[in-house]
Scaffold this active site. Structure first.
Site, mmCIF file in Angstrom:
data_model
loop_
_atom_site.group_PDB
_atom_site.id
_atom_site.type_symbol
_atom_site.label_atom_id
_atom_site.label_comp_id
_atom_site.label_asym_id
_atom_site.label_seq_id
_atom_site.Cartn_x
_atom_site.Cartn_y
_atom_site.Cartn_z
ATOM 1 N N ASP A 241 -116.104 40.068 63.420
ATOM 2 C CA ASP A 241 -117.570 39.699 64.201
ATOM 3 C C ASP A 241 -118.338 39.285 63.249
ATOM 4 O OD1 ASP A 241 -119.533 40.304 66.331
ATOM 5 O OD2 ASP A 241 -120.374 41.315 64.837
ATOM 6 N N GLU A 314 -114.805 35.357 63.830
ATOM 7 C CA GLU A 314 -115.801 34.659 64.591
ATOM 8 C C GLU A 314 -116.690 33.951 63.689
ATOM 9 O OE1 GLU A 314 -119.533 35.681 67.732
ATOM 10 O OE2 GLU A 314 -119.130 36.723 66.084
HETATM 11 C C1 LIG Z 1 -118.713 37.010 70.551
HETATM 12 C C2 LIG Z 1 -119.320 38.172 69.893
HETATM 13 O O1 LIG Z 1 -118.621 39.069 69.233
HETATM 14 N N1 LIG Z 1 -120.549 38.259 69.677
HETATM 15 C C3 LIG Z 1 -121.247 39.383 68.854
HETATM 16 C C4 LIG Z 1 -121.667 38.772 67.521
HETATM 17 O O2 LIG Z 1 -122.225 39.786 66.929
HETATM 18 C C5 LIG Z 1 -123.358 40.323 67.282
HETATM 19 C C6 LIG Z 1 -124.048 41.316 66.396
HETATM 20 O O3 LIG Z 1 -122.757 42.089 65.920
HETATM 21 C C7 LIG Z 1 -123.098 40.955 68.780
HETATM 22 O O4 LIG Z 1 -124.430 41.082 69.282
HETATM 23 C C8 LIG Z 1 -122.431 39.727 69.542
HETATM 24 O O5 LIG Z 1 -122.094 40.338 70.642
#
Ligand SMILES: CC(=O)N[C@H]1CO[C@H](CO)[C@@H](O)[C@@H]1O
Ligand SMILES: *[C@@H]1O[C@H](CO)[C@@H](O)[C@H](O)[C@H]1NC(C)=O
Ligand SMILES: *[C@@H]1O[C@H](CO)[C@@H](O)[C@H](O)[C@H]1NC(C)=O
Ligand SMILES: *[C@@H]1O[C@H](CO)[C@@H](O)[C@H](O)[C@H]1NC(C)=O
Ligand SMILES: *[C@@H]1O[C@H](CO)[C@@H](O)[C@H](O)[C@H]1NC(C)=O
Ligand SMILES: *[C@@H]1O[C@H](CO)[C@@H](O)[C@H](O)[C@H]1NC(C)=O
Ligand SMILES: *[C@@H]1O[C@H](CO)[C@@H](O)[C@H](O)[C@H]1NC(C)=O
Ligand SMILES: [Ca+2]
Ligand SMILES: [Ca+2]
Length: 599
Positions: A241, A314
């Site tokens: 993430d 990500e």
């Molecule tokens: C797509 C995804 O995983 N989004 C996450 C990215 O990180 C933030 C903080 O951890 C989350 O709020 C999101 O949902």
């Protein structure tokens, strides 16, 4: 005994040849040829990944919240539709401020989701079905309710520098203010004052999500321990993430953090987009950390054997940065940095030329011998069918499955699920709750998190509770797995046939590609491979019916007639029929996959 990659395939080939000699079947003869090729792809390179948002997938105990037992009970569904690997959004112990992305204990399962035994049961059922399970790894921050944070707050030995603490600075009136103007993702300052320590801590997301300090080797080691811990539980890898925000710029020689310049993109001073954020995103040190994680996973593999454990990450970042995540000439990085171009680029508008731009941005920047991947949604975005337009549901699913590389589905995209309608009173997402009643709809992520739609029954078969954690989307009685599976044709049936095609087609797995946005808002993609059928994807992204000459406008090598293999739901053309490529008329949103002899 361990084999090198090549010798492992060689053994598989010999075993297979023996079986074939016994059965003498044609299918075996064809597969032999594939098995003998040196450039055999690893499982993840052609995989169909599927994102489960555990809170909204299936509730097993009637509390209105999805859980692990629920997921286990639905694994057969994933198997039926042809998924290779499911990645689960976080299932770890959490106060649920950001619904699991605020982890209080990285080694424990959230009680409302189940127990470690439930998790082991899930893994073992998945293994029995031949499905892989991937976990979400959230390395940038922990919950401020974690033991690490509580110890850091008290400056306990070993934890003093676990987080990014700073004294702040004094303004002209001698009043204490935050160390810098940095903004968090969910509106407002990225710094929070704590009386106990007389210091601010950094949080790139919510106040309750304290950024870990990656300049502290103890933190780096702790996070690697977490990776090994879950690999020991049998997971097939991680989806990581929020990678771009791992490192921030170092303080200057006076120990101060520089301010971010204003971006000029919005006047809303609480919105993170108000600033440029180059100092707190996409830092070079972050890339090296990804390489280190890959090393941990490769080392694990060397010791324990088994299939490749994958690292998916990500990164919403510019291509020049994202592509480094794959690795460099000497060091391996992520197997797949997620490609969000079809989300981000198409926010400017849904058209064939933006599709071309999105595809170009990835394929023209991707280093040689890397694997592409395609994502059209997740739990942070409005649902794909709502964003691209309901009539383009199949066109988008068909696109991600015919482009080269892996593809990723967010739960419900296979059904064409659309956004739920969530009132301000029912809103729970911090990204929206930190705003107000008048503007929350611009920030809320709740509409794409409503419960999965299984049946037309109570709560769509998701739960027996009188109230689910988010309300159901209003259309669940007509749009659900039961209805789509029992209809002669549906988004789900099309999705399944797409996966089947990917699994059976060497052209889609290994073939070359050529693509083009045509003038009348058609997008065409050709996949071809010596000795194998040629496949053509063609979709009308415009609002009107129009006609194209594919030979003349796209590719002179295409035959004048091709066979219709898969078509979008509203198409009136018959599967298996001959399509005239010199005069092909498509309605708005209509998409086709055509096949023809190799050329
Ligand atoms: C797509 C995804 O995983 N989004 C996450 C990215 O990180 C933030 C903080 O951890 C989350 O709020 C999101 O949902
Ligand atoms: C769809 O229906 C078929 C036939 O009844 C059944 O075998 C299959 O399990 C169902 N699939 C799903 C996803 O419900
Ligand atoms: C975590 O942050 C919230 C919001 O600021 C606060 O109410 C809570 O007391 C904090 N918990 C700890 C352990 O610091
Ligand atoms: C590759 O990355 C490693 C680790 O970050 C670095 O030390 C090395 O210099 C890089 N090599 C190239 C060719 O960029
Ligand atoms: C909310 O979104 C709409 C439509 O995109 C836009 O016009 C409006 O300016 C946005 N409002 C805020 C407060 O961001
Ligand atoms: C809901 O209740 C019915 C009847 O008690 C039961 O058969 C079913 O398994 C329950 N389903 C869920 C999802 O809890
Ligand atoms: C199609 O219609 C939508 C919505 O009405 C509009 O925003 C878009 O610009 C139209 N596209 C074209 C190519 O005309
Ligand atoms: Ca539950
Ligand atoms: Ca960080």
């Amino acid at each position: 005994m361990k084999f090198t990659k090549l010798s492992r395939y060689f053994v598989a080939f010999v075993v297979f040849s023996v079986l074939c000699a016994q059965s003498g079947c044609l299918a075996c003869t064809l597969s032999n040829r594939a098995g003998a090729q040196a450039e055999q792809k690893d499982w993840w390179q052609t995989a169909q990944f599927y994102q489960i948002y555990p809170r909204s997938f299936q509730d097993s105990d009637g509390d209105g919240i999805g859980d692990l037992k629920g997921i286990t009970s639905r694994l057969q569904y994933l198997k039926d539709i042809g998924v290779t690997a499911a990645w689960l959004s976080p299932i770890f112990k959490s106060p649920m401020v950001d619904f699991g992305y605020d982890i209080a204990d990285f080694y424990e399962i959230q009680a409302e989701y189940g127990t470690m035994d439930d998790f082991r049961e899930l893994i073992s059922k998945a293994n029995a079905l031949g499905l892989k399970i991937i976990l979400d790894f959230v390395p940038n921050h922990s919950s401020n309710e974690s033991e690490w944070f509580k110890k850091s707050l008290k400056r306990e030995r070993g934890y003093e520098d676990y987080y990014v603490w700073h004294d702040g600075k004094l303004d002209e009136d001698g009043k204490r203010i935050p160390p810098s103007n940095w903004l968090q993702a969910f509106r407002g300052s990225a710094w929070e004052w704590r009386e106990e320590r007389q210091q601010y801590y950094l949080h790139q997301f919510a106040v309750q999500q304290a950024d870990l300090n990656y300049r502290n080797p103890a933190v780096v080691e702790q996070m690697k321990r977490i990776i090994r811990f879950w690999l020991d539980q049998g997971v097939a890898g991680f989806r990581v993430d929020a990678v771009p925000v791992l490192f921030e710029v170092e303080p200057d020689e006076n120990g101060q953090y520089p301010d971010e310049p204003v971006s000029g993109n919005t006047d809303d001073k609480d919105d993170r987009a108000y600033l440029k954020n180059d100092l707190i995103e996409n830092r070079p040190e972050t890339i090296d950390m990804v390489y280190q994680w890959r090393q941990v996973m490769d080392d694990y593999q060397r010791i324990h054997g088994g299939d490749t454990r994958v690292l998916l990450i990500e990164t919403y970042a510019p291509a020049a940065y994202t592509m480094q995540m794959y690795g460099n000439r000497t060091v391996e990085g992520a197997h797949l940095p997620f490609n969000f171009n079809l989300i981000t680029v198409l926010k400017q508008g849904v058209s064939a030329s933006y599709v071309q731009l999105a595809v170009d941005e990835w394929l023209k920047n991707m280093p040689a011998r890397r694997t592409a991947n395609w994502v059209i949604g997740n739990h942070d975005q409005r649902r794909a069918a709502s964003r691209y337009g309901v009539q383009r549901t199949d066109a988008m699913n068909m696109l991600v499955m015919t482009l080269p590389g892996a593809s990723v589905t967010y739960q419900g995209e296979e059904l064409g699920m659309i956004d739920g309608e969530i009132s301000w009173e029912d809103t729970v997402d911090p990204a929206a709750c930190n705003s107000n009643k008048d503007i929350y709809e611009n920030f809320t992520r709740d509409p794409s998190r409503t419960p999965f739609q299984w049946t037309a029954g109570t709560n769509a078969g998701f739960s027996n509770a009188s109230k689910t954690w988010l309300p159901l989307a209003p259309d669940y009685q007509t749009l659900n797995v039961d209805v789509e599976n029992s209809s002669a044709n549906s988004h789900l049936k099309i999705y399944k046939s797409l996966i089947e095609l990917r699994k059976s087609s060497k052209t889609l797995q290994d073939g070359s590609y050529k693509y083009k946005a045509l003038e009348n808002n058609f997008f065409a993609l050709k996949r071809y491979l010596t000795g194998e059928d040629t496949l053509v994807y063609i979709a009308n992204f415009g609002n009107d019916t129009s006609t194209v000459d594919l030979q003349q406008d796209f590719d002179v090598l295409l035959p004048a007639a091709m066979t219709l293999t898969i078509s979008s739901l509203d198409s009136t053309k018959t599967s298996g029929s001959e399509i005239n490529t010199k005069s092909l008329s498509l309605a708005a949103g209509e998409a086709l996959i055509l096949s023809g002899p190799a050329n």
